[in-house]
Design an enzyme around this catalytic site. Structure first.
Site, PDB file in Angstrom:
ATOM      1  N   SER A   1      17.907  13.630  -9.673  1.00 57.12           N
ATOM      2  CA  SER A   1      18.469  12.287  -9.743  1.00 57.12           C
ATOM      3  C   SER A   1      18.260  11.693 -11.144  1.00 57.12           C
ATOM      4  O   SER A   1      18.797  12.208 -12.119  1.00 57.12           O
ATOM      5  CB  SER A   1      17.847  11.407  -8.653  1.00 57.12           C
ATOM      6  OG  SER A   1      18.569  10.214  -8.481  1.00 57.12           O
TER       7      SER A   1
ATOM      8  N   GLU B   1      27.556  13.639  -1.522  1.00 54.71           N
ATOM      9  CA  GLU B   1      26.912  12.568  -2.296  1.00 54.71           C
ATOM     10  C   GLU B   1      27.818  12.108  -3.431  1.00 54.71           C
ATOM     11  O   GLU B   1      28.634  12.873  -3.956  1.00 54.71           O
ATOM     12  CB  GLU B   1      25.562  13.019  -2.843  1.00 54.71           C
ATOM     13  CG  GLU B   1      25.590  14.084  -3.919  1.00 54.71           C
ATOM     14  CD  GLU B   1      24.218  14.239  -4.553  1.00 54.71           C
ATOM     15  OE1 GLU B   1      23.694  13.231  -5.039  1.00 54.71           O
ATOM     16  OE2 GLU B   1      23.678  15.359  -4.542  1.00 54.71           O
TER      17      GLU B   1
ATOM     18  N   HIS C   1      21.362  13.297  -0.885  1.00 53.91           N
ATOM     19  CA  HIS C   1      21.059  13.238  -2.313  1.00 53.91           C
ATOM     20  C   HIS C   1      19.651  13.770  -2.591  1.00 53.91           C
ATOM     21  O   HIS C   1      18.689  13.413  -1.912  1.00 53.91           O
ATOM     22  CB  HIS C   1      21.186  11.779  -2.777  1.00 53.91           C
ATOM     23  CG  HIS C   1      20.655  11.512  -4.137  1.00 53.91           C
ATOM     24  ND1 HIS C   1      21.293  11.942  -5.280  1.00 53.91           N
ATOM     25  CD2 HIS C   1      19.531  10.852  -4.541  1.00 53.91           C
ATOM     26  CE1 HIS C   1      20.600  11.557  -6.331  1.00 53.91           C
ATOM     27  NE2 HIS C   1      19.534  10.901  -5.907  1.00 53.91           N
TER      28      HIS C   1
END
Length: 339
Positions: free
Chosen positions: A160, A253, A283
């Site tokens: 991320s 996602e 995610h």
């Protein structure tokens, strides 16, 4: 590559994310008061013991913490420059998360890659904005180099926000004249702060975890300048010369959009890249190592990638050194013949 099978646990986690996590993140105030929960979560996670068969060691470098994580059987000693290392940047949107929340994932990655992992507690908002987080990442990379870790045995990795850093640190290190790492592993990375394509993508509504419409507000909060700055998006840089890349994303996602665009631009720049799209996942699902079978499966593939690129980069460096030595010997022979 597209992963199509998924477990019953993935169904449960996907449902929990959609009906609990996403609504909460959609309403959570992006204010200093609202963001106090981030450090609290990391504090609670830090109280948990390291996974069985894992050794850890905390250090403070450059004004922030790092943690060595080494699974049993990886390599003698902690750390060990000869074995190389993975430099890991945790996710959390630059406002939460830390080495504690990601310790299980990092431990599993150490085991599958057979390398110690240096997990970086880089500064986040409000202690620093995006440029400060990147600066800490570059400092940690330079620190490894200065402590004897060869660049060809280092892989930059993250999920991320940490996936953003894995690319941004590689690009910033190149700009600073540092040698390139052996590879980049990016899990569900955020790579483009221009959200135009994401806002139009079907996954904006299908993402079970990230409320994609809030990404511009997050950018306004953590960006070092008030206005849009294209240079803050790794996807806008000259990608030529970057090392091999592995991208892992969930099929539904919203950040799949970034990963697919980056994979195309890396291909255009002649950078080896593998994009894995995993169905039925949320995610940054590899962070759920120990809870989710697919998380461990993804980390096994990530570990194999790390082993492959570090071995390949080391061989290429050795071959170059041998060619240089041969050339020097040839030059010496020619000088002797002339004499």
């Amino acid at each position: 590559e597209y992963r199509v099978r998924f477990s019953s646990r993935a169904w449960v986690i996907h449902g929990a994310a959609r009906w609990i996590a996403r609504p909460m993140f959609s309403l959570w105030p992006l204010t200093p008061a609202g963001l106090r929960a981030g450090p609290a979560l990391e504090l609670l996670a830090g109280l948990r013991k390291a996974p069985a068969g894992t050794r850890t060691e905390k250090l403070r470098i450059g004004g922030f913490l790092v943690e060595w994580v080494k699974a049993d059987g990886v390599a003698p000693g902690l750390p060990n420059p000869a074995a190389g290392a993975v430099l890991y940047f945790h996710g959390g949107g630059f406002i939460g998360g830390g080495v504690g929340t990601h310790r299980r994932c990092v431990s599993a990655l150490s085991r599958t890659s057979r390398k110690p992992v240096l997990s970086v507690a880089y500064r986040q908002y409000p202690a620093a904005r995006l440029d400060g987080s990147v600066s800490d990442g570059v400092f940690a990379y330079r620190w490894l180099l200065e402590h004897g870790y060869p660049a060809e045995r280092i892989v930059l990795a993250g999920d991320s926000a940490g996936g953003y850093l894995s690319f941004s640190v590689a690009l910033a290190a190149r700009a600073a004249g540092l040698p390139a790492p052996a590879g980049i592993l990016a899990i569900s990375p955020l790579l483009d702060w221009d959200c135009t394509d994401k806002q139009a993508h079907v996954n904006l509504r299908r993402d079970a975890y990230i409320p994609g419409r809030r990404l511009p507000a997050l950018y306004q909060l953590i960006a070092p300048l008030a206005g849009p700055d294209p240079t803050l998006s790794p996807i806008n840089h000259d990608l030529r010369g970057l090392p091999p890349v592995l991208l892992q994303v969930a099929a539904r996602e919203v950040l799949r959009c970034d990963a697919e665009a980056m994979a195309q631009r890396l291909a255009d720049a002649d950078v080896p890249c593998t994009l894995q799209i995993w169905a039925g996942q949320v995610h940054a699902f590899p962070v759920l190592a120990g809870l989710l079978p697919e998380a461990m499966a993804a980390l096994i593939e990530a570990g194999a990638f790390i082993q492959e690129v570090t071995a390949t980069a080391a061989r290429e460096l050795d071959d170059t050194a041998r060619l240089d030595d041969t050339a020097r010997l040839d030059d010496t022979d020619r000088l002797d013949d002339t004499a």
